[in-house]
Scaffold this motif. Structure first.
Motif, PDB file in Angstrom:
ATOM      1  N   ASP A 425       0.783  -1.647  -0.246  1.00 66.10           N
ATOM      2  CA  ASP A 425       0.226   0.235  -0.012  1.00 66.10           C
ATOM      3  C   ASP A 425       0.671   1.341  -0.119  1.00 66.10           C
ATOM      4  OD1 ASP A 425      -1.541   2.778   0.722  1.00 66.10           O
ATOM      5  OD2 ASP A 425      -2.990   0.949   1.392  1.00 66.10           O
ATOM      6  N   ALA A 426       0.587   2.169  -0.378  1.00 73.13           N
ATOM      7  CA  ALA A 426       1.330   3.218  -0.749  1.00 73.13           C
ATOM      8  C   ALA A 426       0.468   4.361  -1.490  1.00 73.13           C
ATOM      9  CB  ALA A 426       2.605   3.340  -2.525  1.00 73.13           C
ATOM     10  N   ASP A 427       0.265   5.702  -0.260  1.00 72.93           N
ATOM     11  CA  ASP A 427      -0.326   6.586  -0.766  1.00 72.93           C
ATOM     12  C   ASP A 427       0.125   7.604   0.056  1.00 72.93           C
ATOM     13  OD1 ASP A 427      -1.418   7.833   2.597  1.00 72.93           O
ATOM     14  OD2 ASP A 427      -0.923   5.740   2.498  1.00 72.93           O
ATOM     15  N   PHE A 428      -0.791   9.049  -0.456  1.00 70.42           N
ATOM     16  CA  PHE A 428       0.046  10.335  -0.120  1.00 70.42           C
ATOM     17  C   PHE A 428      -1.599  11.836  -0.663  1.00 70.42           C
ATOM     18  CE2 PHE A 428       0.579  14.627  -2.168  1.00 70.42           C
ATOM     19  CZ  PHE A 428       1.937  15.054  -1.655  1.00 70.42           C
ATOM     20  N   VAL A 429      -1.059  11.960   0.664  1.00 64.94           N
ATOM     21  CA  VAL A 429      -2.835  12.969  -0.118  1.00 64.94           C
ATOM     22  C   VAL A 429      -1.979  15.089   0.903  1.00 64.94           C
ATOM     23  CG1 VAL A 429      -2.585  12.389   3.044  1.00 64.94           C
ATOM     24  CG2 VAL A 429      -4.636  13.646   1.958  1.00 64.94           C
ATOM     25  N   GLY A 430      -2.661  15.431   0.002  1.00 62.20           N
ATOM     26  CA  GLY A 430      -1.732  16.942   0.222  1.00 62.20           C
ATOM     27  C   GLY A 430      -3.137  17.655   0.716  1.00 62.20           C
ATOM     28  N   MET A 431      -2.958  19.074   1.535  1.00 67.06           N
ATOM     29  CA  MET A 431      -4.371  19.174   2.061  1.00 67.06           C
ATOM     30  C   MET A 431      -3.743  21.042   2.297  1.00 67.06           C
ATOM     31  SD  MET A 431      -7.143  18.781   4.691  1.00 67.06           S
ATOM     32  CE  MET A 431      -8.637  19.990   4.816  1.00 67.06           C
ATOM     33  N   ASN A 432      -4.820  21.784   2.191  1.00 68.07           N
ATOM     34  CA  ASN A 432      -4.041  23.448   2.005  1.00 68.07           C
ATOM     35  C   ASN A 432      -5.779  24.136   2.750  1.00 68.07           C
ATOM     36  OD1 ASN A 432      -1.331  25.209   1.751  1.00 68.07           O
ATOM     37  ND2 ASN A 432      -1.753  22.576   0.827  1.00 68.07           N
ATOM     38  N   THR A 433      -6.102  24.484   3.939  1.00 70.76           N
ATOM     39  CA  THR A 433      -6.953  24.895   3.956  1.00 70.76           C
ATOM     40  C   THR A 433      -6.655  26.586   4.258  1.00 70.76           C
ATOM     41  OG1 THR A 433      -7.394  23.141   5.096  1.00 70.76           O
ATOM     42  CG2 THR A 433      -8.483  25.420   5.860  1.00 70.76           C
ATOM     43  N   LEU A 434      -7.754  27.039   3.582  1.00 71.85           N
ATOM     44  CA  LEU A 434      -7.043  28.936   3.793  1.00 71.85           C
ATOM     45  C   LEU A 434      -8.449  29.428   4.509  1.00 71.85           C
ATOM     46  CD1 LEU A 434      -6.042  29.167   0.317  1.00 71.85           C
ATOM     47  CD2 LEU A 434      -4.905  28.758   1.728  1.00 71.85           C
ATOM     48  N   LEU A 435      -7.793  30.316   5.108  1.00 72.37           N
ATOM     49  CA  LEU A 435      -8.676  31.091   6.207  1.00 72.37           C
ATOM     50  C   LEU A 435      -9.449  32.001   6.037  1.00 72.37           C
ATOM     51  CD1 LEU A 435     -11.704  30.354   8.078  1.00 72.37           C
ATOM     52  CD2 LEU A 435      -9.586  31.085  10.229  1.00 72.37           C
ATOM     53  N   ASN A 436     -10.062  32.751   5.780  1.00 71.81           N
ATOM     54  CA  ASN A 436      -9.993  34.228   5.443  1.00 71.81           C
ATOM     55  C   ASN A 436     -11.204  35.155   6.748  1.00 71.81           C
ATOM     56  OD1 ASN A 436     -12.449  37.107   4.365  1.00 71.81           O
ATOM     57  ND2 ASN A 436      -9.927  37.030   3.891  1.00 71.81           N
ATOM     58  N   GLN A 437     -11.188  35.694   7.588  1.00 71.10           N
ATOM     59  CA  GLN A 437     -11.407  35.930   8.729  1.00 71.10           C
ATOM     60  C   GLN A 437     -11.846  38.012   8.331  1.00 71.10           C
ATOM     61  OE1 GLN A 437     -10.266  36.652  13.162  1.00 71.10           O
ATOM     62  NE2 GLN A 437     -11.196  34.856  12.783  1.00 71.10           N
ATOM     63  N   VAL A 438     -13.154  38.248   8.230  1.00 70.47           N
ATOM     64  CA  VAL A 438     -13.634  39.379   8.738  1.00 70.47           C
ATOM     65  C   VAL A 438     -13.943  40.067   9.524  1.00 70.47           C
ATOM     66  CG1 VAL A 438     -14.417  41.747   7.313  1.00 70.47           C
ATOM     67  CG2 VAL A 438     -12.939  39.420   5.793  1.00 70.47           C
ATOM     68  N   GLN A 439     -13.903  40.880  10.427  1.00 68.34           N
ATOM     69  CA  GLN A 439     -13.930  41.584  11.543  1.00 68.34           C
ATOM     70  C   GLN A 439     -14.442  42.868  11.156  1.00 68.34           C
ATOM     71  OE1 GLN A 439     -13.114  39.086  15.625  1.00 68.34           O
ATOM     72  NE2 GLN A 439     -11.091  39.750  13.989  1.00 68.34           N
ATOM     73  N   THR A 440     -15.433  43.163  11.537  1.00 68.90           N
ATOM     74  CA  THR A 440     -16.000  44.709  11.184  1.00 68.90           C
ATOM     75  C   THR A 440     -17.811  45.465  12.991  1.00 68.90           C
ATOM     76  OG1 THR A 440     -18.622  44.191  10.677  1.00 68.90           O
ATOM     77  CG2 THR A 440     -16.977  44.344   9.168  1.00 68.90           C
ATOM     78  N   GLY A 441     -16.894  45.860  13.074  1.00 70.83           N
ATOM     79  CA  GLY A 441     -17.341  46.753  14.215  1.00 70.83           C
ATOM     80  C   GLY A 441     -17.232  46.904  15.340  1.00 70.83           C
ATOM     81  N   GLN A 442     -15.475  47.202  15.827  1.00 71.04           N
ATOM     82  CA  GLN A 442     -14.705  47.161  16.531  1.00 71.04           C
ATOM     83  C   GLN A 442     -13.931  48.490  16.529  1.00 71.04           C
ATOM     84  OE1 GLN A 442     -15.914  45.904  19.472  1.00 71.04           O
ATOM     85  NE2 GLN A 442     -16.441  44.232  19.121  1.00 71.04           N
ATOM     86  N   PRO A 443     -14.065  49.530  17.584  1.00 72.32           N
ATOM     87  CA  PRO A 443     -13.904  50.645  17.375  1.00 72.32           C
ATOM     88  C   PRO A 443     -11.851  50.298  17.314  1.00 72.32           C
ATOM     89  CG  PRO A 443     -14.141  51.003  19.382  1.00 72.32           C
ATOM     90  CD  PRO A 443     -14.890  49.476  18.687  1.00 72.32           C
ATOM     91  N   TYR A 444     -11.029  51.080  16.721  1.00 71.38           N
ATOM     92  CA  TYR A 444      -9.627  51.663  16.483  1.00 71.38           C
ATOM     93  C   TYR A 444      -9.367  53.102  17.391  1.00 71.38           C
ATOM     94  CZ  TYR A 444      -4.956  50.776  14.737  1.00 71.38           C
ATOM     95  OH  TYR A 444      -3.477  50.821  14.605  1.00 71.38           O
ATOM     96  N   LEU A 445      -8.429  52.392  18.545  1.00 64.01           N
ATOM     97  CA  LEU A 445      -8.565  53.698  19.231  1.00 64.01           C
ATOM     98  C   LEU A 445      -8.023  54.754  18.921  1.00 64.01           C
ATOM     99  CD1 LEU A 445      -9.517  53.819  22.853  1.00 64.01           C
ATOM    100  CD2 LEU A 445      -9.919  51.439  21.380  1.00 64.01           C
ATOM    101  N   SER A 446      -7.176  55.122  18.396  1.00 66.79           N
ATOM    102  CA  SER A 446      -6.391  56.432  17.494  1.00 66.79           C
ATOM    103  C   SER A 446      -7.301  56.863  17.356  1.00 66.79           C
ATOM    104  CB  SER A 446      -4.929  55.830  16.639  1.00 66.79           C
ATOM    105  OG  SER A 446      -5.474  55.366  16.080  1.00 66.79           O
TER     106      SER A 446
END
Length: 957
Positions: A425-446
């Protein structure tokens, strides 16, 4: 594994969970739960998450999609926690091959494989190895292994359409999939199919639920009114525990560095805008002036479950390359999108590091350009104004993961003139997980400071702000994270010679893999200008990569017909940037079958888990409710200096910053299982198994008693003198009402450490039966499957010798959002099939637990290092979550009954209906957990959603 010499073999790629041998008829020394495609259909299990969450062995720390709704660290992710040893100790495979980690770590600490993305419609079944698997699979398999097996031969067209909703008409659900396959493996020598799947589950908010979940008023339960800005019953006095900001801003003069008098509405013409007007005294704790404000539901924006959508596409190819070999290749793409929201940010807030604060929010009467400030109603009198309110933008976090996975496996056999044939038995697996996180609604203090100074943001009527003005104060935060997994493996097996019990077989193999995670900090600290930071957003981060080389073996020895012994071992070598790890993991199993009806089986194995990238080099900040010591005069004096307002109340969440420690040792484990399997008839199987797992060098937070550290810091007047080495308490922002008083702590910081050990033991019970019913019901076939798990002990021994005992309590508390450890979990499914009709009721049970939690910091250990579990020390009695909550010593058990009805019209068409929580059982109240409001989402989610219904149609052409 028991086996017998195989006759003429067929070329078929077979993956058998828990062993290197490819014999689908073998039996295991370990307990393995098999969940077939038919089981999923009969029980209404529609996703990989559904399948795993119902397992009785899935314990404390399991990660559900509901955690995201409560502000979890890994929104969009879901994973099992076998034996309660957390998500990093359960290995999740597809066809025996690894997957990439989810880029966001569980609690910012634990790397895990997300199961949300896995398409269920291509699954043939799921095998759950409820025993250590490190000897076969390496690290992460300390508690067990979950192996999803895919379908290999699909011909023609298959499709499904499904919809559903709750009894209230919310929580909409839609699911579609379509599959087309061509070629018959036996006739044509190949099969190819493509599949696509879509699922949408709508968000659910607490405000949509029945009382008392839909608001903060707990007076009907014996608590108090926790909604924002309410009066004490029968008085004109505000409940100062819960005064604060609402969407209708309030204002008062600010003179000589302090607010003066009572508040009034900043925009009287707009009024409360749908909120409830309220007027009274003592708004800040000790003032005598009248305040006119608005009362708001404190649960207005809180979520029960997030908005989730999943889309996937799969291409699968199988070919018999020769008469003796087979090639299987598969490519998957899956996108999982999760949207969560939270309450709007108050104007008075602080940077995430708590180094810069906008509280109290003071509007200068004169802008930076010399003009009068139009936001300040007292500007004409040259008087500054103090305001309190919420921004008019609801914070939204959108996490979109794109998962790309490709795998190939080549298996076959070759004739041998001695022993049995060769298998390779010979096997190969390749996996990439690309995560995009977008956050809105919080103040930037300066930016907020600039907008206050130059008047560019309209606080009086926020709806009049331009998009650019809003985006400047509340800018979008975006990160892109990535995880990778590449693994190549080869195995060779052969029968060597015969013993009285059968052929002695041996298998050897090797594996090399590369894994990496890059999760950048979404909210880094600018040391040159600490105001350049968002509020709230967690600075969680982990970056790392490593190569792993492994060699392994397995030997199966059928000594005599009644006794079979299986032994295996694996050596793993980890090459990381800063340090290398290596470990050998052996395992021995046996099956003793003195008579046909009884088998005694057992295993002994050692395993390990390497520290995650976050544990060695990352950071994360969790938040736990603080408990102030009311018996300490220094604490009560400090609270009085703040007018005993909400700023200094028990139940407020204070940060717990855990920092990576590159000196951590790997966790090592020792485990064993033993128990009988009874087959009194050919239609009934009953098993009982005792399990024991102990982790040494268990990795945990070094902040062992946060409440003790926080109380000591206040008692010391804001000094870290006398705190344990490595522990630092950082001061927080000022109290807007009492800016000159000693501030409350912002967070306590410490490194991850190796505790002495963690152990758990208990018993698994299972039953499986199938038979025709007697008498007139002979045409009805009955299928029954049941599981139950009893947790006898679940203990953690700390470096100082103290012992956390979690079984039957709300602990672990800080590590897994107070999900707790119920002693019993069980499920029992019964299918009654008659001609074209099948009806399946499934009963689920989770036992109650005490609201004590040894790791909560509520109490100190006794002289023997153990903590008292009396009601006087329970988190529920001490009201850790705030004074509005009723007292409680024990949470009741939870029952749930689901019903599925399937009807097959003909070979092409079938329909089905699912009713979840058929009997409408309500979730038991849990006033002590903080993973959900008034209930524990790990165990009783269906009890707040109440009944829900799903209907679908299947077609096969």
């Amino acid at each position: 594994m028991a086996s017998s010499p195989a006759p003429e073999q067929e070329a078929e790629s077979v993956t058998v969970t828990g062993t290197l041998f490819h014999d689908p008829n073998a039996t295991s020394s370990s307990e393995i739960t098999h969940i077939t495609r038919k089981d999923m259909q009969q029980r209404g299990l529609k996703t990989a998450n559904d399948i795993l969450q119902q397992l009785s062995a899935n314990g404390a720390g399991n990660l559900t999609s509901q955690w995201a709704a409560g502000g979890g660290f890994a929104p969009g992710g879901s994973a099992p926690s076998l034996r309660g040893l957390s998500t990093d100790s359960t290995l999740v495979l597809i066809d025996g091959q690894r997957n990439s980690y989810y880029p966001l770590a569980d609690d910012g600490e634990r790397d895990f494989v997300d199961t949300t993305w896995i398409p269920q419609s291509i699954m043939e079944g799921v095998d759950v190895l409820q025993d250590g698997g490190s000897a076969t699979y390496g690290a992460d398999a300390v508690a067990g292994v979950v192996n999803f097996t895919t379908r290999k031969n699909i011909q023609g067209f298959e499709a499904n359409a499904e919809g559903g909703l709750s009894q209230r008409g919310d929580t909409g659900h839609q699911r579609l999939y379509a599959t087309y396959g061509h070629g018959d493996l036996n006739r044509d020598g190949y099969n190819f199919y493509i599949n696509s799947e879509y699922q949408q589950d709508d968000a659910l908010y607490y405000r949509q639920l029945q009382s008392p979940y839909n608001n903060g008023d707990l007076t009907s339960l014996g608590g108090s009114n926790g909604n924002t800005n309410t009066l004490l019953p029968g008085t004109n006095q505000f409940n100062t525990n819960y005064t604060g900001s609402t969407s209708a801003a309030i204002v008062r003069p600010f003179v000589n560095g302090a607010g003066v008098g009572g508040y009034s509405l900043l925009n009287p013409q707009a009024g409360c805008g749908g909120l409830t007007p309220v007027s009274g005294y003592n708004f800040t704790g000790n003032d005598t002036s009248l305040t006119s404000a608005c009362s708001q539901n404190s649960k207005q924006y809180a979520m029960v479950q997030p908005d989730q959508r999943r889309v996937s596409a799969t291409a699968h190819f199988t070919a018999n390359v020769t008469d003796n070999s087979q090639l299987v290749a598969m490519f998957n793409w899956s996108q999982a999108r999760t949207i969560t929201t939270s309450a709007p940010s108050p104007y008075g807030t602080a940077t995430q590091a708590e180094l810069v604060s906008s509280s109290p929010v003071v509007l200068p009467w004169q802008l930076s350009n010399g003009q009068l400030n139009p936001n300040d109603p007292y500007a004409a009198q040259h008087q500054d104004a103090q305001i309190a309110g919420l921004f008019n933008q609801v914070p939204v976090t959108t996490d979109t993961s794109n998962n790309f996975r490709g795998s190939v496996r080549y298996t076959g056999w070759a004739r041998s003139n001695w022993g049995s044939d060769w298998n390779y038995d010979a096997d190969f697996v390749g996996m990439n997980t690309l995560l995009n996180q977008v956050q809105t609604g919080q103040p930037y203090l300066s930016h907020l400071e600039n907008a206050i100074a130059d008047g560019s943001y309209n606080f009086v009527n926020p709806s009049q702000n331009s998009r650019s003005a809003t985006n400047y104060v509340l800018p979008v935060n975006t990160i892109n994270a990535r995880s990778q997994e590449y693994s190549g493996q080869a195995t060779l097996s052969k029968g060597l010679f015969k013993l009285p019990g059968g052929m002695v077989k041996v298998a050897i193999g090797g594996n090399i893999r590369y894994e990496a995670v890059n999760d950048p900090n979404a909210n880094p600290l600018d040391v040159n200008n600490p105001a350049n930071q968002w509020a709230i957003y967690n600075p969680v981060a982990q970056v790392g990569h490593r190569w792993v080389e492994s060699g392994f073996y397995e030997v199966n020895i059928p000594i005599v017909k009644m006794l079979n012994i299986d032994t295996s071992g694996r050596y793993d070598n980890y090459n990381e940037q800063s340090e290398n790890f290596s470990h050998f993991s052996p395992k021995v199993g046996f099956q003793f079958k003195p008579i046909k009806q009884i088998t005694l089986r057992g295993t002994f194995n050692r395993g390990f888990r390497v520290p995650s990238f976050a544990e060695t080099g990352g950071q994360t900040e969790g938040f736990v409710p603080v408990q102030w010591d009311q018996t300490n005069p220094a604490i009560t004096a400090w609270q009085n200096s703040h007018g005993n307002d909400g700023y200094v109340q028990s139940g407020n969440y204070i940060g717990q910053l855990n920092v990576g420690n590159p000196q951590l040792k790997p966790e090592t484990s020792t485990s064993y299982t033993i128990g009988p399997v009874f087959n009194p008839t050919n239609w009934l199987t009953i098993s009982a198994e005792y399990y024991y797992i102990k982790k040494n060098h268990f990795i945990t937070s070094g902040i062992l008693n946060p409440n003790a550290y926080l109380n000591q810091w206040v008692e010391n007047g804001g000094s870290n003198v006398g705190l344990p080495a490595g522990i630092t308490v950082v001061p927080g922002p000022k109290d807007g009402n009492y800016p000159n008083a000693l501030v409350a702590p912002a967070y306590v910081a410490g490194e991850y450490i190796n505790a002495k050990s963690m152990m758990t033991d208990g018993v698994d019970l299972s039953i499986s039966a199938h038979a025709h019913l007697p008498g007139a019901l002979h045409d009805v076939t009955w299928y029954s499957n049941g599981q139950a798990t009893y947790v006898r002990r679940f203990n953690q021994v700390n470096p100082d010798g103290s012992i956390y005992q979690f079984a039957g309590t709300l602990g672990p508390y800080s590590a897994v959002s107070a999900s707790g450890t119920p002693r019993w979990r069980a499920n029992w499914s019964n299918t009654f099939a008659w001609k074209k009709l099948a009806v399946t009721p499934t009963v689920y049970y989770t036992s109650g637990y005490k609201t004590v939690a040894d790791d909560s910091g509520a109490t100190a250990p006794a002289a023997d290092g153990r903590y008292s579990h009396s009601c006087a020390n329970s988190v529920g009695m001490l009201q850790f979550n705030g004074p509005a909550y009723p007292t409680q010593c024990r949470v009741k058990s939870f029952w749930d009954v689901d019903l599925t009805v399937n009807y097959q019209f003909n070979k092409k068409w079938s329909i089905y209906a699912n009713v979840y929580n058929l009997l409408g059982f309500r979730a038991p109240y849990d006033y002590a957990t903080y993973g959900g409001y008034l209930y524990n989402s790990s165990w009783s989610q269906k009890g707040v959603i109440m009944r829900s219904f799903q209907f679908g149609v299947n077609v096969t052409l």
